[in-house]
Design a protein around this motif. Structure first.
Motif, mmCIF file in Angstrom:
data_model
loop_
_atom_site.group_PDB
_atom_site.id
_atom_site.type_symbol
_atom_site.label_atom_id
_atom_site.label_comp_id
_atom_site.label_asym_id
_atom_site.label_seq_id
_atom_site.Cartn_x
_atom_site.Cartn_y
_atom_site.Cartn_z
ATOM 1 N N GLY A 52 3.577 -1.874 2.480
ATOM 2 C CA GLY A 52 4.630 -0.618 1.848
ATOM 3 C C GLY A 52 5.575 -0.915 1.585
ATOM 4 N N ILE A 53 6.558 -1.927 2.754
ATOM 5 C CA ILE A 53 8.100 -1.572 2.632
ATOM 6 C C ILE A 53 8.359 -3.044 1.429
ATOM 7 C CG2 ILE A 53 9.493 -3.679 3.127
ATOM 8 C CD1 ILE A 53 9.938 -1.099 4.417
ATOM 9 N N ILE A 110 9.382 3.037 8.031
ATOM 10 C CA ILE A 110 8.838 1.727 8.114
ATOM 11 C C ILE A 110 8.769 0.705 8.104
ATOM 12 C CG2 ILE A 110 6.673 1.000 5.448
ATOM 13 C CD1 ILE A 110 6.396 3.685 4.552
ATOM 14 N N PHE A 111 10.055 0.506 7.889
ATOM 15 C CA PHE A 111 10.668 -0.998 8.153
ATOM 16 C C PHE A 111 10.546 -1.148 9.268
ATOM 17 C CE2 PHE A 111 14.462 -3.675 8.893
ATOM 18 C CZ PHE A 111 13.906 -4.729 8.270
ATOM 19 N N VAL A 127 -5.619 -4.409 15.122
ATOM 20 C CA VAL A 127 -4.775 -3.392 14.674
ATOM 21 C C VAL A 127 -2.680 -4.316 14.722
ATOM 22 C CG1 VAL A 127 -3.738 -1.332 15.651
ATOM 23 C CG2 VAL A 127 -5.854 -1.818 16.067
ATOM 24 N N ASN A 128 -2.672 -4.850 15.397
ATOM 25 C CA ASN A 128 -1.270 -5.510 14.273
ATOM 26 C C ASN A 128 -1.205 -5.966 13.941
ATOM 27 O OD1 ASN A 128 0.850 -4.841 16.763
ATOM 28 N ND2 ASN A 128 -0.014 -6.069 18.457
ATOM 29 N N VAL A 129 -2.495 -7.140 13.455
ATOM 30 C CA VAL A 129 -2.695 -7.226 11.942
ATOM 31 C C VAL A 129 -2.554 -6.700 10.764
ATOM 32 C CG1 VAL A 129 -3.897 -9.081 10.623
ATOM 33 C CG2 VAL A 129 -3.111 -9.789 13.055
ATOM 34 N N ILE A 130 -3.135 -5.703 11.185
ATOM 35 C CA ILE A 130 -3.754 -4.920 9.976
ATOM 36 C C ILE A 130 -2.464 -3.661 9.785
ATOM 37 C CG2 ILE A 130 -4.985 -2.367 9.821
ATOM 38 C CD1 ILE A 130 -6.962 -3.491 11.249
ATOM 39 N N PHE A 131 -1.559 -3.522 11.378
ATOM 40 C CA PHE A 131 -0.038 -2.808 10.975
ATOM 41 C C PHE A 131 0.768 -3.547 10.052
ATOM 42 C CE2 PHE A 131 -0.451 0.241 14.663
ATOM 43 C CZ PHE A 131 -1.818 1.269 13.866
ATOM 44 N N LEU A 132 0.350 -4.833 10.606
ATOM 45 C CA LEU A 132 1.692 -5.931 10.010
ATOM 46 C C LEU A 132 1.484 -5.715 8.257
ATOM 47 C CD1 LEU A 132 3.941 -8.226 10.310
ATOM 48 C CD2 LEU A 132 1.493 -9.725 10.862
ATOM 49 N N ILE A 133 0.303 -6.123 8.098
ATOM 50 C CA ILE A 133 -0.187 -6.224 6.395
ATOM 51 C C ILE A 133 0.054 -4.888 5.516
ATOM 52 C CG2 ILE A 133 -2.177 -6.441 4.891
ATOM 53 C CD1 ILE A 133 -3.242 -8.104 7.280
ATOM 54 N N ALA A 134 -0.191 -3.814 6.325
ATOM 55 C CA ALA A 134 -0.417 -2.501 5.652
ATOM 56 C C ALA A 134 1.260 -2.105 5.838
ATOM 57 C CB ALA A 134 -0.851 -1.323 6.692
ATOM 58 N N PHE A 135 1.898 -2.151 6.566
ATOM 59 C CA PHE A 135 3.220 -1.863 6.498
ATOM 60 C C PHE A 135 4.224 -2.726 5.761
ATOM 61 C CE2 PHE A 135 2.323 0.943 10.239
ATOM 62 C CZ PHE A 135 2.509 1.875 9.376
ATOM 63 N N GLY A 136 3.804 -4.128 5.748
ATOM 64 C CA GLY A 136 4.348 -5.407 4.992
ATOM 65 C C GLY A 136 4.485 -4.454 3.394
ATOM 66 N N VAL A 145 10.153 -0.059 -1.872
ATOM 67 C CA VAL A 145 11.912 -0.768 -1.656
ATOM 68 C C VAL A 145 11.857 -1.785 -2.593
ATOM 69 C CG1 VAL A 145 13.168 -2.010 -0.835
ATOM 70 C CG2 VAL A 145 12.016 -0.519 0.717
ATOM 71 N N PHE A 146 10.568 -2.538 -2.773
ATOM 72 C CA PHE A 146 11.480 -4.182 -4.342
ATOM 73 C C PHE A 146 10.380 -3.377 -5.473
ATOM 74 C CE2 PHE A 146 11.434 -6.345 -0.387
ATOM 75 C CZ PHE A 146 12.579 -6.498 0.136
ATOM 76 N N LEU A 147 9.180 -2.649 -5.447
ATOM 77 C CA LEU A 147 8.618 -2.242 -7.160
ATOM 78 C C LEU A 147 8.820 -0.623 -7.532
ATOM 79 C CD1 LEU A 147 4.691 -3.497 -6.285
ATOM 80 C CD2 LEU A 147 6.898 -4.371 -7.549
ATOM 81 N N ASN A 148 9.424 0.099 -6.344
ATOM 82 C CA ASN A 148 9.691 1.082 -6.633
ATOM 83 C C ASN A 148 11.053 1.558 -6.841
ATOM 84 O OD1 ASN A 148 6.716 1.870 -7.801
ATOM 85 N ND2 ASN A 148 6.724 2.763 -6.147
ATOM 86 N N SER A 149 11.720 0.670 -6.393
ATOM 87 C CA SER A 149 13.506 1.304 -5.760
ATOM 88 C C SER A 149 13.556 2.119 -5.270
ATOM 89 C CB SER A 149 14.327 0.929 -6.994
ATOM 90 O OG SER A 149 13.741 -0.472 -7.439
ATOM 91 N N VAL A 150 12.874 2.653 -3.938
ATOM 92 C CA VAL A 150 13.027 3.836 -3.906
ATOM 93 C C VAL A 150 13.272 2.568 -1.922
ATOM 94 C CG1 VAL A 150 11.688 5.749 -2.513
ATOM 95 C CG2 VAL A 150 10.915 5.226 -4.693
#
Length: 142
Positions: free
Chosen positions: A29-30, A47-48, A18-27, A34-39
């Motif tokens: 998401g960030i 999320i960070f 579950v930690n690996v899944i959260f790491l991939i999903a929220f990474g 932030v980087f692609l949509n500049s929000v």
């Protein structure tokens, strides 16, 4: 003496997965938010924080440190609060309830998150290593 975080290995492996899944999903998401949509808003910060907590929890689980339970619990609670605030925001904006999945998915996600929280708290190891080492003084270990 082996270090143990949980009573059962199954719970340990579920927590790692579950930690690996959260790491991939929220990474992702960030990166996407932030980087692609500049929000950059409060959700981006949360999320960070969740991504950092999942990385920290993963590292602490690998090292089998007792603080991994605390960091994993905090990340699960933050995810639950983020979903709850998103639902409340959608209700006030009038976007909630347009589809049937709006009523089904939160209950499924909350059930999964609270069952994970129950697993990690219920089956955490309660060994006191210092007391065990004192009790084993004078005994021959093989």
């Amino acid at each position: 003496m082996k270090k143990k975080v949980f009573k059962y290995k199954f719970v340990y492996w579920v927590a790692l997965l579950v930690n690996v899944i959260f790491l991939i999903a929220f990474g992702f998401g960030i990166y996407n938010r932030v980087f692609l949509n500049s929000v950059f808003d409060i959700y981006s910060i949360i999320i960070f924080i969740i991504a950092v907590l999942s990385v920290l929890s993963f590292i602490l689980l690998i090292k089998k440190n007792k603080l991994s339970i605390l960091t994993f619990s905090i990340s699960l609670v933050l995810i639950s609060l983020t979903i709850a605030f998103s639902i409340i925001k959608a209700i006030f904006e009038g976007h909630y309830g347009n589809g049937s999945l709006d009523y089904i998915m939160p209950s499924i996600i909350y059930s999964i998150l609270f069952s994970l929280l129950f697993l990690i708290i219920k089956f955490k190891s309660k060994n006191d290593y210092f007391q065990l080492e004192i009790d084993q003084i004078g005994q021959k270990e093989e």
